[in-house]
Write an enzyme that holds these catalytic residues in place. Sequence first.
Site, PDB file in Angstrom:
ATOM      1  N   TRP A 193      42.738  49.888  46.986  1.00 30.94           N
ATOM      2  CA  TRP A 193      44.309  50.017  46.649  1.00 30.94           C
ATOM      3  C   TRP A 193      44.341  50.847  45.913  1.00 30.94           C
ATOM      4  CZ3 TRP A 193      47.675  49.127  42.837  1.00 30.94           C
ATOM      5  CH2 TRP A 193      49.001  48.791  43.003  1.00 30.94           C
TER       6      TRP A 193
ATOM      7  N   CYS B  94      41.566  46.296  45.334  1.00 34.59           N
ATOM      8  CA  CYS B  94      40.402  46.764  45.919  1.00 34.59           C
ATOM      9  C   CYS B  94      39.290  45.475  45.953  1.00 34.59           C
ATOM     10  CB  CYS B  94      39.688  47.955  44.729  1.00 34.59           C
ATOM     11  SG  CYS B  94      40.411  49.304  44.644  1.00 34.59           S
TER      12      CYS B  94
END
Length: 604
Positions: A75, A2
């Site tokens: 993610w 992320c």
Amino acid sequence: MCGIIGYTGDKSAQQIIIESLHALEYRGYDSAGMSLFTSEGIRTLKTQGRVDELDKKAKEYDLNQSNCGIGHTRWATHGKPNETNAHPHGTQKLMIVHNGIIENYKELKKILIKKGCVFVSDTDTEVIAHLLDMNYTALNDKIKAITQTVKMLKGSYALSIIFRDEPNTVYGVKKDSPLLVGVGKGENFLASDISAFIAHTENYLRPEDGETVKITPYEVDVFNAQGKKTEKPLQKSANTAEDTDKCGFNHYMLKEIFEEPKVLLKTLDSLTCNFLPCFNNENDLTFFEDIGSIRIIACGTAMHSGLVGKFYIEKYARIPVTVEVASEFRYSDPILDEKDLVIIISQSGETADSLAALRLVNEMKLRTLSIVNTPGSTIARESEYVIHTPAGPEIAVASTKAFSVQTLVLMLLALRLSGQNNEFIKERIKSLYSTVTDSLHNVITDTAAIRSAAKILAKHRNLFFIGRGCDNYLGTEGSLKLKEISYIHSEAYAAGELKHGTISLIENGTPVIALVTDDAYSEKMRSNIEEVKSRGGYIISVCAESCNKIKDVSDINITVPEDDTFARPLTAAAVLQLLAYYTALELGRDIDKPRNLAKSVTVE
Ligand code: M6R
């Protein structure tokens, strides 16, 4: 895992956030979102998929007047990668974006549901939003509310937060996940890494775990865990916007392979003096003295460079080396001795598994050396001794130039520890210079044989790498690279081990990539190749120009230059990286952002 960004300034927040998310997309790319302050309050947009999807969506709305907001590229860790689970998450009072994992989110969620909170996503992040909302309602002070909230969290986080009642202001806080403050002129940023704001400012601050940051267009305030204002030194990034540009290449991966001669030369220049190893801390001579054994701990590609390092250190320095997968280190109930040297290798310097292993070793008060590509990263800061690898930012998810530089550093370390006479060492280092400045260039530009081999590989679902000695270790990296970006299943085997079982998988046409960079193994490798050939295997060999013993039995041969054997892993690594690249290209894969992966793995 992320990427997060927060922006406040005089420019279009929407444009800046999209640009920044593109730069952070290597950290995760299954969904994206942003929240922007507008004249009608905060507006949130989310999409499944890439940042491009978010950009398309944002263009449908006229949000360009907004000068402040937060953004996220994900993610997935908790909940499917869909629009509902995409960040930002929020409440009536605030919106947040999060990188990390909240380990106690289930317990907290139960408590919050009992208190009447309604959850819409499956994420752990939404718990933080509700907790913060409650604490802000109770304390009516944002810094106190953030401090109180993070005290209740277990796990890792970097958060960027906006409150509906305070336009033009972004808050941030972190623990065990990266968060930087980009300090500009009339604009400030919060981001997972420098690449998100380097096009606007090279000045940044690095908050510590537990510190809360508040940014407005003209001010940056940092508060310690007790809520007191604290001063932070302004740092300057050595990176430039060009470092993160594709510079005309179709993929970052190819660009980064082409950068290898330059960054390897930089490494040699920075770690040698007069053709002898000289590390940055050479005045601290005691650090490398009296080493009993060496533990190398790392993940993925970095771990594979450790395997090559093991080969070199054992061969030249005669010090026993074990290489361990970082995520397994703690479960091995490690037996370490005070004479041991622990080496952590990491491109990002933020890999959670490697960091956890480092912290465990630090608790044992042992010598730690980290070989890290990201200056100021957590692993670098928490290690006793650091060697920075000057590979520069690596954007492609598949690590290439960082591997080659890590490998070179370990070769130099092997020489540094070797106790060999200076003449021998100088000869080896001269040979490294010659490979890096001369033959490596030929390898990466003359790729006809590599491309022919890639065409063959692309037609198969299974294949093998075999080698002996150092080539066995290089094979593990060649295999990982290929799997990662082409999605073809491959395994690397010690050439002599194949016949003990795995050879049963060889059938007509199965590609076997035989690495023979050290002529000393050519006799035995020839026999192993014959064994595979007689079962129908298709041999792609990677061997030195003169090695006819191997060429004769190969279906395709990719030659590595006739350099000093000592330096050959550097050219062989480039061959394997290009082989993976062209195979993935042949298959039309998303080379820089392969499925299911993220560049920086900051969860355990
Ligand atoms: O940042 P690190 O070097 O610590 O990362 C370790 C691995 O996650 C990394 O090498 C990964 O295996 C790469 N994607 C391989 O190309």
